[in-house]
Scaffold this motif. Sequence first.
Motif, PDB file in Angstrom:
ATOM      1  N   MET A  47       0.830  -1.203   0.000  1.00  0.00           N
ATOM      2  CA  MET A  47       0.000   0.000   0.000  1.00  0.00           C
ATOM      3  C   MET A  47       0.868   1.257   0.000  1.00  0.00           C
ATOM      4  N   SER A  48       1.953   1.201   0.719  1.00  0.00           N
ATOM      5  CA  SER A  48       2.883   2.337   0.759  1.00  0.00           C
ATOM      6  C   SER A  48       3.482   2.596  -0.628  1.00  0.00           C
ATOM      7  N   THR A  49       3.775   1.489  -1.334  1.00  0.00           N
ATOM      8  CA  THR A  49       4.318   1.605  -2.694  1.00  0.00           C
ATOM      9  C   THR A  49       3.278   2.220  -3.640  1.00  0.00           C
ATOM     10  N   LEU A  50       2.047   1.757  -3.530  1.00  0.00           N
ATOM     11  CA  LEU A  50       0.970   2.292  -4.367  1.00  0.00           C
ATOM     12  C   LEU A  50       0.745   3.777  -4.111  1.00  0.00           C
ATOM     13  N   ARG A  51       0.889   4.163  -2.866  1.00  0.00           N
ATOM     14  CA  ARG A  51       0.637   5.538  -2.424  1.00  0.00           C
ATOM     15  C   ARG A  51       1.678   6.503  -2.985  1.00  0.00           C
ATOM     16  N   ASN A  52       2.867   5.987  -3.269  1.00  0.00           N
ATOM     17  CA  ASN A  52       4.002   6.818  -3.666  1.00  0.00           C
ATOM     18  C   ASN A  52       3.969   7.079  -5.179  1.00  0.00           C
ATOM     19  N   ILE A  53       3.291   8.156  -5.579  1.00  0.00           N
ATOM     20  CA  ILE A  53       3.116   8.432  -7.013  1.00  0.00           C
ATOM     21  C   ILE A  53       4.401   8.898  -7.694  1.00  0.00           C
ATOM     22  N   SER A  54       5.459   9.134  -6.899  1.00  0.00           N
ATOM     23  CA  SER A  54       6.734   9.528  -7.507  1.00  0.00           C
ATOM     24  C   SER A  54       7.462   8.320  -8.107  1.00  0.00           C
ATOM     25  N   LEU A  55       7.022   7.117  -7.727  1.00  0.00           N
ATOM     26  CA  LEU A  55       7.650   5.901  -8.261  1.00  0.00           C
ATOM     27  C   LEU A  55       7.170   5.659  -9.686  1.00  0.00           C
ATOM     28  N   GLY A  56       7.930   4.879 -10.430  1.00  0.00           N
ATOM     29  CA  GLY A  56       7.547   4.565 -11.809  1.00  0.00           C
ATOM     30  C   GLY A  56       6.315   3.673 -11.861  1.00  0.00           C
ATOM     31  N   THR A  57       5.584   3.757 -12.981  1.00  0.00           N
ATOM     32  CA  THR A  57       4.364   2.961 -13.150  1.00  0.00           C
ATOM     33  C   THR A  57       4.616   1.459 -13.056  1.00  0.00           C
ATOM     34  N   PRO A  58       5.690   0.908 -13.671  1.00  0.00           N
ATOM     35  CA  PRO A  58       5.886  -0.550 -13.595  1.00  0.00           C
ATOM     36  C   PRO A  58       5.957  -1.068 -12.158  1.00  0.00           C
ATOM     37  N   LEU A  59       6.663  -0.330 -11.278  1.00  0.00           N
ATOM     38  CA  LEU A  59       6.824  -0.787  -9.896  1.00  0.00           C
ATOM     39  C   LEU A  59       5.495  -0.727  -9.140  1.00  0.00           C
ATOM     40  N   ARG A  60       4.758   0.366  -9.320  1.00  0.00           N
ATOM     41  CA  ARG A  60       3.468   0.500  -8.632  1.00  0.00           C
ATOM     42  C   ARG A  60       2.452  -0.510  -9.191  1.00  0.00           C
ATOM     43  N   ALA A  61       2.500  -0.738 -10.490  1.00  0.00           N
ATOM     44  CA  ALA A  61       1.597  -1.732 -11.099  1.00  0.00           C
ATOM     45  C   ALA A  61       1.901  -3.125 -10.558  1.00  0.00           C
ATOM     46  N   PHE A  62       3.182  -3.421 -10.393  1.00  0.00           N
ATOM     47  CA  PHE A  62       3.593  -4.716  -9.849  1.00  0.00           C
ATOM     48  C   PHE A  62       3.111  -4.862  -8.403  1.00  0.00           C
ATOM     49  N   ALA A  63       3.192  -3.774  -7.648  1.00  0.00           N
ATOM     50  CA  ALA A  63       2.705  -3.787  -6.256  1.00  0.00           C
ATOM     51  C   ALA A  63       1.202  -4.080  -6.226  1.00  0.00           C
ATOM     52  N   ALA A  64       0.457  -3.498  -7.167  1.00  0.00           N
ATOM     53  CA  ALA A  64      -0.992  -3.735  -7.229  1.00  0.00           C
ATOM     54  C   ALA A  64      -1.302  -5.193  -7.569  1.00  0.00           C
TER      55      ALA A  64
END
Length: 581
Positions: A47-64
């Motif tokens: 959830m912390s990773t998803l919340r961090n919009i400064s991260l790249g889309t691939p990483l946040r998508a993978f977290a989801a």
Amino acid sequence: MTTIPSTDEQKFLATLQECLQPDNEKRIAAEAIYQDIPDEQKIVLLMSTLRNISLGTPLRAFAAVLLRRLFQTQYENFWSKYSPDQQMALKKELLARITQIDDDETIRKKICYVVAELARNLMDENDQSQWPEVMEFLFQSANSSHSTLKESSLIIFEAFPGIFGNQAEQLTQIIHQIFLNCLNDQETKVRYTAATAFAAYLKHNCDNAQLLNIYRDCLPFLITTVTHSLGNTDDDTVLKALVDIAENVPKYLRPAVDDIFNLMLQTMQEKDKFEESRRHLALEVLITLSETASGMVRKVAKKYLNRLVPQLLEMMVDLDDDAEWSTKDTIEDEEDDSNAVVGESSLDRLACALGGKTVLNYILTTVQTMLQNPDWRYRHAGLMALSATGEGCHKEMGAMLDDLVNGILVFLKDSHPRVRYAACNALGQMSTDFQGTFQKKFHAKVIPGLLSILDDHDNPRTQAHGGAALVNFSEDCPPRLLVEHLPQIIEKLEQVLSRKYQELVHHNRKLVLEQIVTTLAAIADTVAQEFSPYYDRFMPQLKYLFKNAVSVDYRMLRGKTMECISLIGLAVGKEKVCFYH
């Protein structure tokens, strides 16, 4: 949710990054680290990773993706470890993340899937949702002025169409209005997403005829949406939704059956406009509908089969003119999505679904013309069509078997090896489809015809297929009929076996040898004791082959040889067998 030290977050982000590495060693090590983190802690970190919009889309998508997987497979292990306040905080944040309409579309869609999974888990044994806020969120989003929120609500609905649980019936009018509005929305994406969500909802309620009737007024808008998607986008999502409805709720489509046939047939014809995959999907709608609602389709068949059947046969003509096809020693599987394969399997399915009374005349009318075509591909397709039609049109073809078989036998002498191959295929398939009758009526013509193909040494693939057709014929043949032809069969198999053994030794060619060993086994299995006089002519060579074909390349040949030895042994009896002597 629980707060976590930033150092732990940094370590976790580094682990996720490593999980996406192409390097196997690094990825496996990172996955092991991830697996060791307790599930309840993983949720917080993801959830912390998803919340961090400064991260790249691939990483946040993978977290989801990982988050959804946890809710799918580990929910029981971690959910109860959170306090009610923590659970509520997580639910609120997930919904809040969807409302961030300026966020990345991919991320938002994946979070919708997470919400759907959590909602599924929060449905109790009485089908009562323990998350009333998510239903309220869906209604608000579906009626929002923001198309993004409408689309999000529909994605959740599609992923979990049972989300309203035991309240669905009392909410019918509201849900109905949502679909009616969204299928008629001014935004294309909303309409397309509504179509896929609607297909999922119909499937979920497929046994509720009364409910389906309420949604009948959505059908014209659904067809309009399918039509629009075909004319304005390369995305086949909406067309796939129509396939799903045809498969699961075909009777819902009854009022639009004419529109659907015309639209799909037109799509199939647009070779220059549409990719093969789209035309195949359009065909799939019609074939699936024929299978799931055969009575409904039969009523309109006369209007459309004179267009559909020729198109299927035309697809079967789409073959590469590969000069080396018939001489290859290794057979590669044909691509399942090639026009020829899709056309043939669809013809088979259509015949089985609608029966010979409905389809056979349309097939034969086209096939008769094809068999006279100077282009070998048409003759090949015509013969393969007869192979594909026998099962579904058994009764009707059975009545005209004499003419059909006599017509096919002529093509065993065709100038093109692939046409001869197709003739073998048709005779082999008919041996199975019309077993017993076929063998009794045609043994005097078919056996010599197939034996003549075994002389085709210049075209081993055709030669092998003649042997395969002989297997089909002999498996369902009364032994006495096969015994009549046994001397000729044995002589031919012995000749070919000896020659192909030499080809194996000198040229490493084994395709026909593998088939001849299989054919010999089938003949021995059928004639049983009558094979005894020929035992000594074959067994020494078979034993030698078994003992010496030991390399990996010969694994298939060795296995078939072992089976042949065993079946011959069983056929002639233990007195004759001297395998170890």
